[in-house]
Design an enzyme around this catalytic site. Structure first.
Site, PDB file in Angstrom:
ATOM      1  N   LYS A  78      -2.178  -1.509  -3.906  1.00 53.94           N
ATOM      2  CA  LYS A  78      -3.042  -0.345  -3.836  1.00 53.94           C
ATOM      3  C   LYS A  78      -2.216   0.927  -3.844  1.00 53.94           C
ATOM      4  O   LYS A  78      -1.235   0.991  -3.101  1.00 53.94           O
ATOM      5  CB  LYS A  78      -3.850  -0.453  -2.542  1.00 53.94           C
ATOM      6  CG  LYS A  78      -4.730   0.715  -2.228  1.00 53.94           C
ATOM      7  CD  LYS A  78      -5.305   0.525  -0.857  1.00 53.94           C
ATOM      8  CE  LYS A  78      -6.048   1.773  -0.474  1.00 53.94           C
ATOM      9  NZ  LYS A  78      -6.534   1.704   0.873  1.00 53.94           N
ATOM     10  N   LYS A 132       1.267   9.857   5.597  1.00 51.88           N
ATOM     11  CA  LYS A 132       1.388   8.474   6.057  1.00 51.88           C
ATOM     12  C   LYS A 132       2.682   7.823   5.581  1.00 51.88           C
ATOM     13  O   LYS A 132       2.780   6.606   5.489  1.00 51.88           O
ATOM     14  CB  LYS A 132       0.155   7.683   5.600  1.00 51.88           C
ATOM     15  CG  LYS A 132      -1.176   8.251   6.131  1.00 51.88           C
ATOM     16  CD  LYS A 132      -2.348   7.293   5.930  1.00 51.88           C
ATOM     17  CE  LYS A 132      -3.632   7.862   6.533  1.00 51.88           C
ATOM     18  NZ  LYS A 132      -4.767   6.908   6.463  1.00 51.88           N
ATOM     19  N   LYS A 134       0.857  -1.176   0.000  1.00 57.60           N
ATOM     20  CA  LYS A 134       0.000   0.000   0.000  1.00 57.60           C
ATOM     21  C   LYS A 134       0.897   1.231   0.000  1.00 57.60           C
ATOM     22  O   LYS A 134       1.711   1.417   0.910  1.00 57.60           O
ATOM     23  CB  LYS A 134      -0.893  -0.019   1.232  1.00 57.60           C
ATOM     24  CG  LYS A 134      -1.810   1.179   1.317  1.00 57.60           C
ATOM     25  CD  LYS A 134      -2.788   1.025   2.452  1.00 57.60           C
ATOM     26  CE  LYS A 134      -3.672   2.237   2.562  1.00 57.60           C
ATOM     27  NZ  LYS A 134      -4.634   2.092   3.657  1.00 57.60           N
TER      28      LYS A 134
HETATM   29  C1  PBG Z   1      -7.120   3.272   5.251  1.00 57.92           C
HETATM   30  C2  PBG Z   1      -7.646   3.060   3.897  1.00 57.92           C
HETATM   31  C3  PBG Z   1      -7.514   3.981   2.855  1.00 57.92           C
HETATM   32  C4  PBG Z   1      -8.174   3.444   1.770  1.00 57.92           C
HETATM   33  C5  PBG Z   1      -8.697   2.190   2.142  1.00 57.92           C
HETATM   34  N1  PBG Z   1      -8.339   1.955   3.486  1.00 57.92           N
HETATM   35  C6  PBG Z   1      -6.925   5.348   2.791  1.00 57.92           C
HETATM   36  C7  PBG Z   1      -5.682   5.699   3.454  1.00 57.92           C
HETATM   37  O1  PBG Z   1      -4.780   4.867   3.647  1.00 57.92           O
HETATM   38  O2  PBG Z   1      -5.577   6.860   3.820  1.00 57.92           O
HETATM   39  C8  PBG Z   1      -8.283   4.162   0.467  1.00 57.92           C
HETATM   40  C9  PBG Z   1      -9.256   3.673  -0.480  1.00 57.92           C
HETATM   41  C10 PBG Z   1      -9.565   4.605  -1.577  1.00 57.92           C
HETATM   42  O3  PBG Z   1      -8.953   5.669  -1.754  1.00 57.92           O
HETATM   43  O4  PBG Z   1     -10.483   4.259  -2.321  1.00 57.92           O
HETATM   44  N2  PBG Z   1      -6.721   2.243   6.016  1.00 57.92           N
END
Ligand code: PBG
Length: 329
Positions: free
Chosen positions: A255, A224, A201
């Site tokens: 992701k 983050k 991620k």
């Molecule tokens: C957070 C989380 C995020 C998304 C899914 N779970 C955002 C982040 O890490 O700030 C993003 C999903 C999206 O943008 O569609 N745990």
């Protein structure tokens, strides 16, 4: 590996007719590939459009049967819940994550009771929908604490498992959480709960509309980057995935999606395990707004999803799931 040459070889021959293109097609998108994210909000009889994501709504949990019936009709195999927690329920520790009457828990209970195993139920493990600072873990002196956060994530996992979650998806990016969560689940006899690790991620700029929708955007202090991956790296993705497989991940996720197709392909080639992709909120908004403004046509949606299949993804979390599924049927 060139297997012939012009003029005896003409690749356009097989492209000449639709039937012929279909016969040599290498990748196909089906409803089996789609996971539908569902945003939840407090209240009753609520269906509120998310401003940055035209066509996507947050629903109060009493509306879920309608939403899930439609997903079932569209033959979508799994749905994923994301809560827009009231800001007065958020605090530094994200305690609301451990409340068995929080939005996600309510949604899991209602859905499992009503639909049994007709559709898969997925829920994130992470604290950001519940913290007053918008981070995925607990913070001390501006540091996101790894091991202390895992302790809470374990409790959140066990609770969500108890409420009926089939697939727990840790999206927090703490080191070592997959192994710790697996151990705790097994100990409590949740041996068959699957772990879908957001293993790769990135600290991406494409999450904006999602953070808006769950109300963490304006709260988020800093970024983050100390836990989500550096957008420039791909070798590191291999290490992340290797770690998570050893710790017991059943499936790994990359992701965001489209900016990281190379990473999906690398992971699939290297590990031969189920790999999912998340076409995130910013990707959705870009494509959707461009279609609405007639800048591109709506076949671009399928094209974007086929790109994941080509890269090697087994399934895709996408806000387009319903729209695409009803077209594919
Ligand atoms: C957070 C989380 C995020 C998304 C899914 N779970 C955002 C982040 O890490 O700030 C993003 C999903 C999206 O943008 O569609 N745990």
């Amino acid at each position: 590996m060139i297997t012939g040459k012009y003029p005896s070889l003409r690749l356009r021959r097989s492209r000449k007719f639709d039937w012929s293109r279909r016969l040599v097609r290498e990748n196909d998108l089906s409803t089996n590939d789609l996971i539908l994210p569902i945003f939840l909000t407090e209240g009753k009889n609520k269906k509120i459009e998310i401003s940055k994501m035209p066509g996507i709504f947050k629903y109060s949990v009493d509306m879920l049967p309608k939403v899930i019936d439609k997903a079932l009709l569209n033959k979508i195999p799994m749905i994923a819940f994301f809560p827009n927690t009231l800001s007065n329920k958020k605090n530094d520790f994200g305690s609301e994550a451990l409340n068995e009457d929080n939005l996600v828990c309510k949604a899991l209970k209602i859905s499992k009771k009503r639909y049994k195993n007709e559709i898969g139920l997925m829920a994130d493990v992470a604290l950001d929908p519940y913290t007053s600072h918008g981070h995925d873990g607990i913070v001390k002196n501006n540091i996101i604490l790894n091991d202390q956060t895992i302790k809470i994530l374990i409790k959140q996992s066990l609770l969500q498992a108890e409420m009926g979650c089939d697939v727990l998806s840790p999206s927090d990016m703490m080191d070592g959480r997959i192994g710790e969560i697996r151990k705790a689940l097994d100990k409590k006899n949740f041996k068959d709960i699957q772990l879908l690790s957001y293993a790769v991620k990135y600290a991406s700029n494409f999450y904006g509309p999602f953070r808006n929708a769950i109300g963490s955007k304006s709260l988020l202090k800093g970024d983050k980057k100390t836990y989500q991956m550096d957008i420039s790296n791909s070798d590191e993705a291999i290490r992340e995935v290797a770690m998570d497989i050893k710790e017991g991940a059943d499936i790994v996720m990359v992701k965001p999606g489209m900016p990281y197709l190379d990473v999906i392909k690398t992971i699939k080639d290297k590990f031969k395990i189920p790999v999912f992709a998340y076409q995130v909120s910013g990707e959705y908004s870009l494509i959707k707004n461009a279609i609405d403004k007639k800048i591109i046509n709506k076949n671009a949606i399928i094209e974007s999803l086929i790109s994941f299949k080509r890269a090697g993804a087994n399934a895709i979390v996408t806000y387009f799931a319903n729209e695409v599924a009803s077209r594919l049927k």
